[in-house]
Design an enzyme around this catalytic site. Structure first.
Site, PDB file in Angstrom:
ATOM      1  N   LYS A  43       0.843  -1.206   0.000  1.00 17.11           N
ATOM      2  CA  LYS A  43       0.000   0.000   0.000  1.00 17.11           C
ATOM      3  C   LYS A  43       0.876   1.254   0.000  1.00 17.11           C
ATOM      4  O   LYS A  43       2.078   1.174   0.256  1.00 17.11           O
ATOM      5  CB  LYS A  43      -0.919  -0.014   1.221  1.00 17.11           C
ATOM      6  CG  LYS A  43      -0.196   0.084   2.549  1.00 17.11           C
ATOM      7  CD  LYS A  43      -1.158  -0.143   3.704  1.00 17.11           C
ATOM      8  CE  LYS A  43      -0.411  -0.075   5.034  1.00 17.11           C
ATOM      9  NZ  LYS A  43      -1.251  -0.567   6.146  1.00 17.11           N
ATOM     10  N   ARG A 140     -11.447  -0.243  13.773  1.00 27.05           N
ATOM     11  CA  ARG A 140     -11.411   0.324  12.425  1.00 27.05           C
ATOM     12  C   ARG A 140     -12.415  -0.455  11.576  1.00 27.05           C
ATOM     13  O   ARG A 140     -13.562  -0.580  11.964  1.00 27.05           O
ATOM     14  CB  ARG A 140      -9.960   0.270  11.901  1.00 27.05           C
ATOM     15  CG  ARG A 140      -9.638   1.314  10.869  1.00 27.05           C
ATOM     16  CD  ARG A 140      -8.139   1.363  10.562  1.00 27.05           C
ATOM     17  NE  ARG A 140      -7.659   0.222   9.792  1.00 27.05           N
ATOM     18  CZ  ARG A 140      -6.387   0.078   9.391  1.00 27.05           C
ATOM     19  NH1 ARG A 140      -5.481   0.968   9.699  1.00 27.05           N
ATOM     20  NH2 ARG A 140      -6.020  -0.970   8.691  1.00 27.05           N
ATOM     21  N   TYR A 279      15.350  30.691   6.920  1.00 25.03           N
ATOM     22  CA  TYR A 279      14.214  31.452   7.434  1.00 25.03           C
ATOM     23  C   TYR A 279      14.246  31.559   8.954  1.00 25.03           C
ATOM     24  O   TYR A 279      14.564  30.593   9.643  1.00 25.03           O
ATOM     25  CB  TYR A 279      12.901  30.760   7.041  1.00 25.03           C
ATOM     26  CG  TYR A 279      12.625  30.760   5.561  1.00 25.03           C
ATOM     27  CD1 TYR A 279      12.807  31.896   4.786  1.00 25.03           C
ATOM     28  CD2 TYR A 279      12.149  29.607   4.944  1.00 25.03           C
ATOM     29  CE1 TYR A 279      12.543  31.893   3.429  1.00 25.03           C
ATOM     30  CE2 TYR A 279      11.862  29.589   3.589  1.00 25.03           C
ATOM     31  CZ  TYR A 279      12.061  30.740   2.835  1.00 25.03           C
ATOM     32  OH  TYR A 279      11.794  30.715   1.500  1.00 25.03           O
ATOM     33  N   MET A 327      10.767  24.631   1.887  1.00 22.91           N
ATOM     34  CA  MET A 327       9.884  23.864   1.008  1.00 22.91           C
ATOM     35  C   MET A 327      10.684  23.096  -0.045  1.00 22.91           C
ATOM     36  O   MET A 327      10.415  21.927  -0.310  1.00 22.91           O
ATOM     37  CB  MET A 327       8.878  24.798   0.335  1.00 22.91           C
ATOM     38  CG  MET A 327       7.781  24.051  -0.396  1.00 22.91           C
ATOM     39  SD  MET A 327       6.618  25.150  -1.225  1.00 22.91           S
ATOM     40  CE  MET A 327       5.717  25.863   0.138  1.00 22.91           C
TER      41      MET A 327
HETATM   42  C1  LIG Z   1      -0.564  -1.555   6.905  1.00 25.83           C
HETATM   43  C2  LIG Z   1      -1.180  -2.852   7.240  1.00 25.83           C
HETATM   44  C3  LIG Z   1      -0.388  -3.984   7.438  1.00 25.83           C
HETATM   45  C4  LIG Z   1       1.126  -3.943   7.461  1.00 25.83           C
HETATM   46  O1  LIG Z   1       1.595  -3.370   8.653  1.00 25.83           O
HETATM   47  P1  LIG Z   1       3.163  -3.315   8.981  1.00 25.83           P
HETATM   48  O2  LIG Z   1       3.236  -2.912  10.394  1.00 25.83           O
HETATM   49  O3  LIG Z   1       3.730  -2.293   8.059  1.00 25.83           O
HETATM   50  O4  LIG Z   1       3.719  -4.660   8.712  1.00 25.83           O
HETATM   51  C5  LIG Z   1      -1.027  -5.194   7.610  1.00 25.83           C
HETATM   52  N1  LIG Z   1      -2.381  -5.274   7.623  1.00 25.83           N
HETATM   53  C6  LIG Z   1      -3.165  -4.200   7.467  1.00 25.83           C
HETATM   54  C7  LIG Z   1      -4.645  -4.362   7.509  1.00 25.83           C
HETATM   55  C8  LIG Z   1      -2.597  -2.950   7.272  1.00 25.83           C
HETATM   56  O5  LIG Z   1      -3.392  -1.877   7.133  1.00 25.83           O
END
Ligand SMILES: *Cc1c(COP(=O)(O)O)cnc(C)c1O
Length: 395
Positions: A43, A140, A279, A327
């Site tokens: 992801k 969640r 800055y 930036m």
């Molecule tokens: C992001 C995520 C993971 C991976 O988590 P890590 O700590 O990066 O290994 C696994 N399962 C779900 C549902 C996630 O959202």
């Protein structure tokens, strides 16, 4: 390699080390019991490393791919050379559900959105393989174990949705060395899976729960597949996880950072003693100082919060970042760096240069955050270059 940027060329890039990624996959796979599959989480553009670059380097031992969006699921399916399962764990829309079913990508029933999938799937004559998300204590997505009965309705949709698995996600495995809450969640998950199987009249659903931390320190959480994210990229989920892992394993698993971040200095010059830098005039040079202006800043994902704390590596030496992160610019003190003619200076913001290393963890600590946020927020515009260096060699 260290040359000034040509027209339109970026002076800053990310290097994705395929050898380190392969080594991490082999190391993680070696932790798993026979029959437990290694799933990897790609992801957020593979935690900022680049979905395409990571897929390209991913060895076959990584058997399942997890992403958040349907678009990434379809991309991962198209780019993945081996016949892996691809699973979308985030929210999916009705048209996306049809596209996923046609591409053979799996989805997760984690909210009421699945109701909108059924009609379009029937119309398309497609059947989507799904996993049910059980909320065993993160709060969640998913259904709480005692509310699973509501999913008996999935039975009437079995022509469109084939339930093949069940998942949960841990809330508190990284920040503790005692895994009491994780064990509580696992018991809830077990209860939820049994309730789901009886509501649907099925058995033997594929169960997955463990992310990196649980995979590394909680063997009973590994079940049928693990979902490893941060550890795939060679980063530990937390110091606590590393400490726990030293107790669990005779030899601490070796994770090799996959990512390096380099930038070619735009400008090098001398500032006199007493000159201000940046800055807010927060830095004043005590002595005559040679500074390098690096054409990266918080736009690119270098956190402004590290101002006054960070260093970068130039020619294998630590060089303090002076004043505030801007930036599009960083100013670093390169007084101690030998200059050879007019060869442009190459700086390393994350990664190794010679004997020195700046880790994403170090940058996260300076910024008061976690490595996950550092890598996930690296600018999408930075080129990702695949290299095959393995341990030691930098660029
Ligand atoms: C992001 C995520 C993971 C991976 O988590 P890590 O700590 O990066 O290994 C696994 N399962 C779900 C549902 C996630 O959202």
């Amino acid at each position: 390699m260290t040359s000034r940027a040509e027209d339109g060329e970026r002076a800053s890039w990310l290097e994705v080390d395929a050898a380190a990624l392969r080594a991490n996959v082999v190391e993680l796979k070696s932790l798993l019991e026979a029959g437990c599959r290694l799933g990897v989480v790609l992801k957020a553009d593979a935690y900022g490393h680049g979905l395409e670059q990571v897929l390209d380097a991913l060895p076959d031992e990584a058997e399942v791919i997890y992403v958040i969006t349907a678009a990434d699921g379809l991309r991962a399916r198209a780019l993945s050379r081996s016949a892996r399962d691809v699973l979308v764990i985030g929210a999916v829309g009705p048209r996306e559900a049809v596209a996923l079913a046609r591409a053979g990508v799996e989805a997760v029933v984690g909210d009421e959105g699945w109701r909108g999938w059924v009609g379009p799937l029937r119309e398309a004559g497609a059947r989507l393989r799904v996993h049910v998300h059980i909320d065993s204590g993160l709060g969640r997505e998913g259904w709480r174990p005692d509310a699973i009965g509501a999913l008996a309705e999935l039975r009437q949709a079995s022509d469109a949705l084939e339930v093949v698995g069940a998942m949960m996600h841990f809330a508190d495995t990284e920040d503790v060395t005692h895994q009491d809450y994780a064990l509580f969640q696992l018991r809830g998950f077990d209860e939820g899976v049994r309730a789901l199987e009886s509501a649907l009249g099925v058995s033997g659903l594929t169960r997955h729960a463990a992310a990196s931390a649980a995979t590394l320190v909680l063997p009973e959480s590994r079940l049928d597949v693990v979902r490893v994210g941060i550890a795939l990229y060679g980063l530990w989920p937390s110091d606590k996880t590393r400490i726990s892992a030293t107790l669990h394993h005779r030899v601490l698993p070796e994770l090799r950072p996959v990512l390096s971040w380099r930038v070619v200095a735009q400008h090098v010059k001398e500032l006199p003693a007493g000159a201000f830098v940046g800055y807010g005039c927060t830095h004043r040079c005590r002595d005559r100082t040679r500074v390098a202006v690096l054409p990266v800043g918080y736009f690119d994902g270098y956190p402004r919060a590290v101002s006054g704390r960070a260093h970068v590596l130039v020619e294998g030496r630590r060089c303090p970042v002076l004043g505030r992160v801007m930036m599009n610019h960083l100013i670093v003190d390169v007084t101690g760096v030998p200059v050879e003619g007019d060869r442009p200076l190459l700086a390393t913001l994350i990664g190794r240069d010679g004997e020195e290393e700046v880790t994403a963890d170090q940058l996260a600590e300076w910024a008061g955050t976690i490595s996950y946020e550092i890598v996930a927020r690296l600018g999408g515009h930075l080129p990702r270059r695949r290299i095959d260096a393995g341990r030691g060699s930098a660029c």
